[in-house]
Design a protein around this motif. Structure first.
Motif, PDB file in Angstrom:
ATOM      1  N   ARG A  98       0.826  -1.204   0.000  1.00  0.00           N
ATOM      2  CA  ARG A  98       0.000   0.000   0.000  1.00  0.00           C
ATOM      3  C   ARG A  98       0.868   1.266   0.000  1.00  0.00           C
ATOM      4  O   ARG A  98       2.062   1.229   0.223  1.00  0.00           O
ATOM      5  CB  ARG A  98      -0.923   0.016   1.223  1.00  0.00           C
ATOM      6  N   PRO A 131      -6.879   2.027  -5.421  1.00  0.00           N
ATOM      7  CA  PRO A 131      -7.711   1.446  -4.363  1.00  0.00           C
ATOM      8  C   PRO A 131      -9.165   1.321  -4.816  1.00  0.00           C
ATOM      9  O   PRO A 131      -9.568   1.863  -5.855  1.00  0.00           O
ATOM     10  CB  PRO A 131      -7.563   2.455  -3.218  1.00  0.00           C
ATOM     11  N   ALA A 132      -9.926   0.596  -4.022  1.00  0.00           N
ATOM     12  CA  ALA A 132     -11.354   0.455  -4.338  1.00  0.00           C
ATOM     13  C   ALA A 132     -12.024   1.824  -4.314  1.00  0.00           C
ATOM     14  O   ALA A 132     -11.709   2.669  -3.470  1.00  0.00           O
ATOM     15  CB  ALA A 132     -12.013  -0.484  -3.327  1.00  0.00           C
ATOM     16  N   PRO A 133     -12.937   2.082  -5.241  1.00  0.00           N
ATOM     17  CA  PRO A 133     -13.585   3.397  -5.310  1.00  0.00           C
ATOM     18  C   PRO A 133     -14.330   3.726  -4.021  1.00  0.00           C
ATOM     19  O   PRO A 133     -14.988   2.875  -3.425  1.00  0.00           O
ATOM     20  CB  PRO A 133     -14.548   3.259  -6.493  1.00  0.00           C
ATOM     21  N   GLY A 135     -13.377   4.341  -1.040  1.00  0.00           N
ATOM     22  CA  GLY A 135     -12.916   3.851   0.250  1.00  0.00           C
ATOM     23  C   GLY A 135     -11.643   4.470   0.757  1.00  0.00           C
ATOM     24  O   GLY A 135     -11.098   4.034   1.770  1.00  0.00           O
ATOM     25  N   ALA A 139      -8.216   1.534   0.908  1.00  0.00           N
ATOM     26  CA  ALA A 139      -9.271   0.556   0.622  1.00  0.00           C
ATOM     27  C   ALA A 139      -8.713  -0.546  -0.270  1.00  0.00           C
ATOM     28  O   ALA A 139      -8.172  -0.280  -1.345  1.00  0.00           O
ATOM     29  CB  ALA A 139     -10.461   1.234  -0.051  1.00  0.00           C
ATOM     30  N   GLN A 140      -8.846  -1.783   0.176  1.00  0.00           N
ATOM     31  CA  GLN A 140      -8.261  -2.901  -0.564  1.00  0.00           C
ATOM     32  C   GLN A 140      -8.867  -2.987  -1.962  1.00  0.00           C
ATOM     33  O   GLN A 140     -10.085  -3.006  -2.127  1.00  0.00           O
ATOM     34  CB  GLN A 140      -8.481  -4.210   0.192  1.00  0.00           C
ATOM     35  N   PRO A 141      -8.035  -3.063  -2.992  1.00  0.00           N
ATOM     36  CA  PRO A 141      -8.549  -3.042  -4.368  1.00  0.00           C
ATOM     37  C   PRO A 141      -9.051  -4.403  -4.811  1.00  0.00           C
ATOM     38  O   PRO A 141      -8.801  -5.433  -4.180  1.00  0.00           O
ATOM     39  CB  PRO A 141      -7.312  -2.628  -5.168  1.00  0.00           C
ATOM     40  N   GLN A 142      -9.718  -4.384  -5.930  1.00  0.00           N
ATOM     41  CA  GLN A 142     -10.086  -5.618  -6.604  1.00  0.00           C
ATOM     42  C   GLN A 142      -8.902  -6.052  -7.460  1.00  0.00           C
ATOM     43  O   GLN A 142      -8.597  -5.432  -8.477  1.00  0.00           O
ATOM     44  CB  GLN A 142     -11.328  -5.400  -7.471  1.00  0.00           C
TER      45      GLN A 142
END
Length: 274
Positions: A98, A131-133, A135, A139-142
């Motif tokens: 991160r 990152p995940a939108p 968040g 925020a942990q991504p996909q």
């Protein structure tokens, strides 16, 4: 005329000047070594853009320990060169790094162990994703799906980063702030190589969701500027000592007589304007 230089006071000043000048020369030489080292890194980065990748075994020594250990670090002369390896990705031990910035956006670099035929593995930095939108930056991504079956990768050989911190497992993925290979090895069920590969080619092709991690050149000219600065300071300290000694010698010989004080009260008052 200069016999006063043999007095304890002036000998002490000379000793301090010489020590200071020697220290500045040492600091200049240290910065010169750093300039040469960073220049060599930049040359390897440039050369790696056109070189053919070497087999992984020629770029990084294979680990010889058991599971949870890392092999020797790659030699400095081989960092940022290109290497290739073939194996199978381990999707159960994906590592998210991160706090990585690409194009002014903070996101994650995704590392996945590539398990080789001999049972060892090498970490492959597959690229950067946001990152995940909605968040925030953490925020942990996909993460795109890991290719199945045999994969051949080619990339730059990168040494482990210093200052490795904690490694956490969240939602089935390892998370960390720094790519500390030895620290990450403790979380993995096989021995891994002591450096990692920054991916630039993959067969089958990498998912387009990944953005290539840019390779920045080191600022070697800053170190060169420090070299000139420290060496100038060393010269100035010696010249300054000589200038002060000469001024003292001229004063003692009566060549530089002090100017008499100016009596401002004796000067005629300026005439009043009409």
């Amino acid at each position: 005329m200069y016999r006063f230089l043999l007095t304890p006071r002036w000998l002490g000043c000379l000793a301090l000047t010489l020590v200071a000048a020697a220290l500045m020369v040492f600091l200049g030489n240290w910065q010169l070594d750093r300039y040469r080292g960073r220049t060599a890194i930049n040359e390897r980065i440039d050369a790696g853009a056109t070189m053919s990748p070497a087999p992984l075994r020629d770029a990084m020594p294979a680990p010889t320990g058991g599971p949870g250990t890392a092999g020797p670090a790659p030699a400095d002369r081989l960092t940022w060169t290109r290497a290739t390896a073939t194996g199978r990705y381990d999707p159960a031990n994906v590592v998210l790094v991160r706090g990585r910035t690409v194009d002014s956006t903070v996101g994650f670099e995704v590392l996945t162990p590539l398990v080789l035929a001999d049972g060892t593995a090498v970490l492959v930095d597959r690229g950067w994703i946001p990152p995940a939108p909605g968040g925030g930056a953490t925020a942990q991504p996909q993460v795109p799906a890991t290719p199945t079956g045999e994969v051949t990768v080619a990339g730059r050989v990168v040494a482990s980063e210093s200052g490795a911190g904690a490694v956490d497992r969240r939602d089935g993925k390892l998370e960390t702030r720094r790519i500390g290979v030895s620290r990450l090895a403790r979380e993995l069920p096989y021995p891994i190589h002591g450096g990692y590969l920054l991916l630039d080619q993959q067969t089958p092709a990498a998912d387009p969701a990944f953005q290539a991690v840019p390779i920045g050149h080191t600022n070697n000219w800053q170190n060169y500027g420090y070299v000139v600065q420290w060496w100038l300071f060393a010269g100035m300290s010696l010249v300054g000592y000589g200038w002060v000694a000469r001024r003292e010698a001229r004063r003692a010989a009566g060549l530089d007589k002090p100017r008499p004080p100016v009596d401002r009260a004796a000067e005629p008052a300026p005439s009043a304007s009409a």
